[in-house]
Design a protein around this motif. Structure first.
Motif, PDB file in Angstrom:
ATOM      1  N   TRP A   1      76.832  65.097   5.311  1.00 57.83           N
ATOM      2  CA  TRP A   1      77.852  64.160   5.783  1.00 57.83           C
ATOM      3  C   TRP A   1      77.261  62.750   5.845  1.00 57.83           C
ATOM      4  CZ3 TRP A   1      80.422  66.785  10.712  1.00 57.83           C
ATOM      5  CH2 TRP A   1      81.159  67.900  10.308  1.00 57.83           C
ATOM      6  N   ASN A   2      78.147  61.778   5.783  1.00 55.75           N
ATOM      7  CA  ASN A   2      77.771  60.357   5.971  1.00 55.75           C
ATOM      8  C   ASN A   2      76.784  59.844   4.940  1.00 55.75           C
ATOM      9  OD1 ASN A   2      79.397  59.900   8.222  1.00 55.75           O
ATOM     10  ND2 ASN A   2      77.860  60.749   9.596  1.00 55.75           N
ATOM     11  N   GLN A   3      76.764  60.437   3.755  1.00 48.43           N
ATOM     12  CA  GLN A   3      75.879  59.931   2.695  1.00 48.43           C
ATOM     13  C   GLN A   3      76.678  59.485   1.483  1.00 48.43           C
ATOM     14  OE1 GLN A   3      72.383  62.438   1.848  1.00 48.43           O
ATOM     15  NE2 GLN A   3      72.770  63.487   3.782  1.00 48.43           N
ATOM     16  N   GLY A   4      77.983  59.412   1.652  1.00 49.77           N
ATOM     17  CA  GLY A   4      78.836  58.963   0.553  1.00 49.77           C
ATOM     18  C   GLY A   4      79.318  60.075  -0.360  1.00 49.77           C
TER      19      GLY A   4
ATOM     20  N   TYR B   1      88.298  58.099   3.133  1.00 46.85           N
ATOM     21  CA  TYR B   1      89.462  58.013   2.235  1.00 46.85           C
ATOM     22  C   TYR B   1      89.815  56.558   1.924  1.00 46.85           C
ATOM     23  CZ  TYR B   1      89.904  62.882   3.806  1.00 46.85           C
ATOM     24  OH  TYR B   1      89.652  64.194   4.111  1.00 46.85           O
TER      25      TYR B   1
ATOM     26  N   GLY C   1      81.329  62.611   0.289  1.00 43.58           N
ATOM     27  CA  GLY C   1      82.761  62.867   0.460  1.00 43.58           C
ATOM     28  C   GLY C   1      83.585  61.832  -0.299  1.00 43.58           C
ATOM     29  N   THR C   2      83.213  60.561  -0.137  1.00 43.86           N
ATOM     30  CA  THR C   2      83.934  59.478  -0.823  1.00 43.86           C
ATOM     31  C   THR C   2      83.830  59.639  -2.339  1.00 43.86           C
ATOM     32  OG1 THR C   2      83.384  58.023   1.025  1.00 43.86           O
ATOM     33  CG2 THR C   2      84.083  56.966  -1.024  1.00 43.86           C
TER      34      THR C   2
ATOM     35  N   ASN D   1      90.198  62.167  13.215  1.00 41.21           N
ATOM     36  CA  ASN D   1      89.134  62.374  12.220  1.00 41.21           C
ATOM     37  C   ASN D   1      88.768  61.038  11.557  1.00 41.21           C
ATOM     38  OD1 ASN D   1      87.342  63.436  10.395  1.00 41.21           O
ATOM     39  ND2 ASN D   1      88.695  65.088   9.714  1.00 41.21           N
ATOM     40  N   GLN D   2      88.072  60.212  12.345  1.00 46.49           N
ATOM     41  CA  GLN D   2      87.789  58.845  11.895  1.00 46.49           C
ATOM     42  C   GLN D   2      86.854  58.818  10.683  1.00 46.49           C
ATOM     43  OE1 GLN D   2      89.133  55.891  13.021  1.00 46.49           O
ATOM     44  NE2 GLN D   2      90.537  57.206  14.132  1.00 46.49           N
ATOM     45  N   ARG D   3      85.912  59.754  10.631  1.00 48.77           N
ATOM     46  CA  ARG D   3      84.997  59.785   9.481  1.00 48.77           C
ATOM     47  C   ARG D   3      85.788  60.017   8.198  1.00 48.77           C
ATOM     48  NH1 ARG D   3      82.217  63.892  10.714  1.00 48.77           N
ATOM     49  NH2 ARG D   3      80.428  62.884  11.658  1.00 48.77           N
TER      50      ARG D   3
ATOM     51  N   ARG E   1      87.926  56.938   7.238  1.00 51.09           N
ATOM     52  CA  ARG E   1      87.086  55.861   6.678  1.00 51.09           C
ATOM     53  C   ARG E   1      86.690  56.206   5.237  1.00 51.09           C
ATOM     54  NH1 ARG E   1      85.992  51.461   5.161  1.00 51.09           N
ATOM     55  NH2 ARG E   1      83.834  50.899   4.775  1.00 51.09           N
TER      56      ARG E   1
ATOM     57  N   LYS F   1      87.657  54.153   1.784  1.00 44.43           N
ATOM     58  CA  LYS F   1      86.645  53.700   0.814  1.00 44.43           C
ATOM     59  C   LYS F   1      86.986  54.186  -0.592  1.00 44.43           C
ATOM     60  CE  LYS F   1      82.852  55.267   2.760  1.00 44.43           C
ATOM     61  NZ  LYS F   1      81.439  55.627   2.688  1.00 44.43           N
TER      62      LYS F   1
ATOM     63  N   ILE G   1      89.747  68.184   1.056  1.00 40.75           N
ATOM     64  CA  ILE G   1      88.288  68.266   0.885  1.00 40.75           C
ATOM     65  C   ILE G   1      87.640  68.732   2.173  1.00 40.75           C
ATOM     66  CG2 ILE G   1      88.042  65.814   1.503  1.00 40.75           C
ATOM     67  CD1 ILE G   1      85.591  65.664  -0.322  1.00 40.75           C
ATOM     68  N   PHE G   2      86.575  69.513   2.053  1.00 46.40           N
ATOM     69  CA  PHE G   2      85.649  69.639   3.178  1.00 46.40           C
ATOM     70  C   PHE G   2      84.235  69.843   2.659  1.00 46.40           C
ATOM     71  CE2 PHE G   2      84.049  73.920   3.825  1.00 46.40           C
ATOM     72  CZ  PHE G   2      84.950  74.744   3.154  1.00 46.40           C
ATOM     73  N   ILE G   3      83.311  69.223   3.391  1.00 40.73           N
ATOM     74  CA  ILE G   3      81.885  69.408   3.110  1.00 40.73           C
ATOM     75  C   ILE G   3      81.344  70.297   4.226  1.00 40.73           C
ATOM     76  CG2 ILE G   3      79.642  68.251   2.967  1.00 40.73           C
ATOM     77  CD1 ILE G   3      81.074  65.840   1.746  1.00 40.73           C
TER      78      ILE G   3
HETATM   79  C1  LIG Z   1      85.558  64.161   5.934  1.00 43.20           C
HETATM   80  C2  LIG Z   1      84.424  64.342   4.936  1.00 43.20           C
HETATM   81  C3  LIG Z   1      84.940  64.934   3.632  1.00 43.20           C
HETATM   82  C4  LIG Z   1      83.829  62.939   4.644  1.00 43.20           C
HETATM   83  O1  LIG Z   1      82.739  63.085   3.768  1.00 43.20           O
HETATM   84  P1  LIG Z   1      81.372  62.301   4.040  1.00 43.20           P
HETATM   85  O2  LIG Z   1      80.507  62.513   2.891  1.00 43.20           O
HETATM   86  O3  LIG Z   1      80.850  62.698   5.390  1.00 43.20           O
HETATM   87  O4  LIG Z   1      81.905  60.783   4.119  1.00 43.20           O
HETATM   88  P2  LIG Z   1      81.254  59.457   3.511  1.00 43.20           P
HETATM   89  O5  LIG Z   1      79.788  59.441   3.806  1.00 43.20           O
HETATM   90  O6  LIG Z   1      81.658  59.312   2.102  1.00 43.20           O
HETATM   91  O7  LIG Z   1      82.008  58.335   4.366  1.00 43.20           O
HETATM   92  C5  LIG Z   1      82.042  58.430   5.777  1.00 43.20           C
HETATM   93  C6  LIG Z   1      82.316  57.054   6.384  1.00 43.20           C
HETATM   94  O8  LIG Z   1      82.794  57.232   7.722  1.00 43.20           O
HETATM   95  C7  LIG Z   1      81.961  56.534   8.611  1.00 43.20           C
HETATM   96  N1  LIG Z   1      81.981  57.266   9.868  1.00 43.20           N
HETATM   97  C8  LIG Z   1      81.267  58.350  10.220  1.00 43.20           C
HETATM   98  N2  LIG Z   1      81.603  58.735  11.458  1.00 43.20           N
HETATM   99  C9  LIG Z   1      82.560  57.866  11.883  1.00 43.20           C
HETATM  100  C10 LIG Z   1      83.301  57.721  13.078  1.00 43.20           C
HETATM  101  N3  LIG Z   1      83.138  58.567  14.107  1.00 43.20           N
HETATM  102  N4  LIG Z   1      84.214  56.720  13.171  1.00 43.20           N
HETATM  103  C11 LIG Z   1      84.411  55.871  12.130  1.00 43.20           C
HETATM  104  N5  LIG Z   1      83.723  55.958  10.957  1.00 43.20           N
HETATM  105  C12 LIG Z   1      82.802  56.939  10.857  1.00 43.20           C
HETATM  106  C13 LIG Z   1      80.618  56.484   7.918  1.00 43.20           C
HETATM  107  O9  LIG Z   1      79.800  55.484   8.454  1.00 43.20           O
HETATM  108  C14 LIG Z   1      81.067  56.192   6.479  1.00 43.20           C
HETATM  109  O10 LIG Z   1      81.521  54.870   6.335  1.00 43.20           O
HETATM  110  P3  LIG Z   1      80.560  53.684   5.749  1.00 43.20           P
HETATM  111  O11 LIG Z   1      80.102  54.119   4.404  1.00 43.20           O
HETATM  112  O12 LIG Z   1      81.467  52.498   5.714  1.00 43.20           O
HETATM  113  O13 LIG Z   1      79.423  53.531   6.713  1.00 43.20           O
HETATM  114  C15 LIG Z   1      83.298  65.258   5.531  1.00 43.20           C
HETATM  115  O14 LIG Z   1      82.689  64.616   6.622  1.00 43.20           O
HETATM  116  C16 LIG Z   1      83.831  66.613   5.958  1.00 43.20           C
HETATM  117  O15 LIG Z   1      84.041  67.455   5.136  1.00 43.20           O
HETATM  118  N6  LIG Z   1      84.069  66.839   7.267  1.00 43.20           N
HETATM  119  C17 LIG Z   1      84.470  68.144   7.805  1.00 43.20           C
HETATM  120  C18 LIG Z   1      85.820  68.656   7.292  1.00 43.20           C
HETATM  121  C19 LIG Z   1      86.907  67.607   7.334  1.00 43.20           C
HETATM  122  O16 LIG Z   1      87.116  66.944   8.344  1.00 43.20           O
HETATM  123  N7  LIG Z   1      87.610  67.464   6.205  1.00 43.20           N
HETATM  124  C20 LIG Z   1      88.675  66.499   6.057  1.00 43.20           C
HETATM  125  C21 LIG Z   1      89.984  67.055   6.445  1.00 43.20           C
HETATM  126  S1  LIG Z   1      91.309  65.867   6.234  1.00 43.20           S
END
Ligand SMILES: CC(C)(COP(=O)(O)OP(=O)(O)OC[C@H]1O[C@@H](n2cnc3c(N)ncnc32)[C@H](O)[C@@H]1OP(=O)(O)O)[C@@H](O)C(=O)NCCC(=O)NCCS
Length: 182
Positions: free
Chosen positions: A104-107, A144, A109-110, A137-139, A142, A146, A96-98
């Motif tokens: 980002w961070n609005q749920g 995944y 991705g989850t 890639n902590q975001r 996290r 969830k 996945i990528f957004i």
């Molecule tokens: C990775 C990705 C798909 C996640 O989607 P998203 O919509 O941003 O993620 P969500 O909002 O569903 O969840 C993000 C969670 O990470 C948390 N988070 C954000 N930054 C963080 C950080 N630096 N460290 C730890 N947690 C973090 C958020 O608070 C949230 O958790 P919470 O709901 O418990 O507060 C998206 O950010 C993305 O596409 N990124 C760029 C490309 C990429 O990295 N793809 C994945 C390759 S494996």
């Protein structure tokens, strides 16, 4: 069309390609992906031409979201896919990528993950889905967690990123562990 709550997954169209070029040249987005070199529109057009030769179940899907459930406005924000489907073992890798960083961070991705996994288990009768993610890639990790993935292991120092080697984490989910969100 694969429909979820405020999310839908559709086939990728040629008109989507300029957005992919913009997103996949953004260093912040590329950082989580295994992409190093700049990408041209011609590169993306070649990629798009190749999609028709892939098994239909392995073609990437465009992610569209509906931020306001009252309004009939859908916004294209990225893509997701099931790939390397093994029909004997009934497993697939998910990605996945957004690209729209304002989403980002609005749920989204989850919830996109939940939707494509539901599709994999309920429509394709998969037994296992798995993914790779850089330890940095902590975001993503996290998100995944969830969605219901657990860490299964890692490929040690398998990715060279920003001048150093980082571990590539393996996360997976079995159909028996999967639950439809209430
Ligand atoms: C990775 C990705 C798909 C996640 O989607 P998203 O919509 O941003 O993620 P969500 O909002 O569903 O969840 C993000 C969670 O990470 C948390 N988070 C954000 N930054 C963080 C950080 N630096 N460290 C730890 N947690 C973090 C958020 O608070 C949230 O958790 P919470 O709901 O418990 O507060 C998206 O950010 C993305 O596409 N990124 C760029 C490309 C990429 O990295 N793809 C994945 C390759 S494996």
């Amino acid at each position: 069309m694969i429909l979820g709550e405020q999310i839908r997954l559709r086939a990728i169209e040629k008109e989507d390609l300029p957005k992919f070029v913009k997103w996949l040249n953004d260093p912040e987005i590329k950082h989580g992906l295994s992409m190093v070199m700049p990408l041209s529109l011609a590169d993306e057009e070649n990629w798009f031409e190749g999609l028709s030769k892939r098994h239909p179940c392995e073609r990437p899907l465009a992610i569209e979201v509906q931020p306001d459930p009252q309004a009939d406005e859908w916004i294209f924000i990225g893509n997701c896919s099931l790939s390397d489907i093994n029909w004997q073992n009934r497993s697939a890798e998910v990605g996945i990528f957004i690209g729209e960083k304002g989403y980002w961070n609005q749920g989204f991705g989850t919830n996109t993950m939940r939707l494509i996994i539901k599709h994999g288990f309920e429509n394709l009768n998969l037994h296992r889905v798995w993914l790779r993610v850089f330890e940095t890639n902590q975001r993503a990790m996290r998100s995944y967690e969830k969605a219901g993935f657990t860490q299964e292991g890692k490929f040690r120092q398998a990715q060279y990123l920003d001048g150093k080697y980082v571990d590539v984490m393996i996360m997976g989910m079995l159909k028996s562990e999967w639950q439809t969100p209430q």
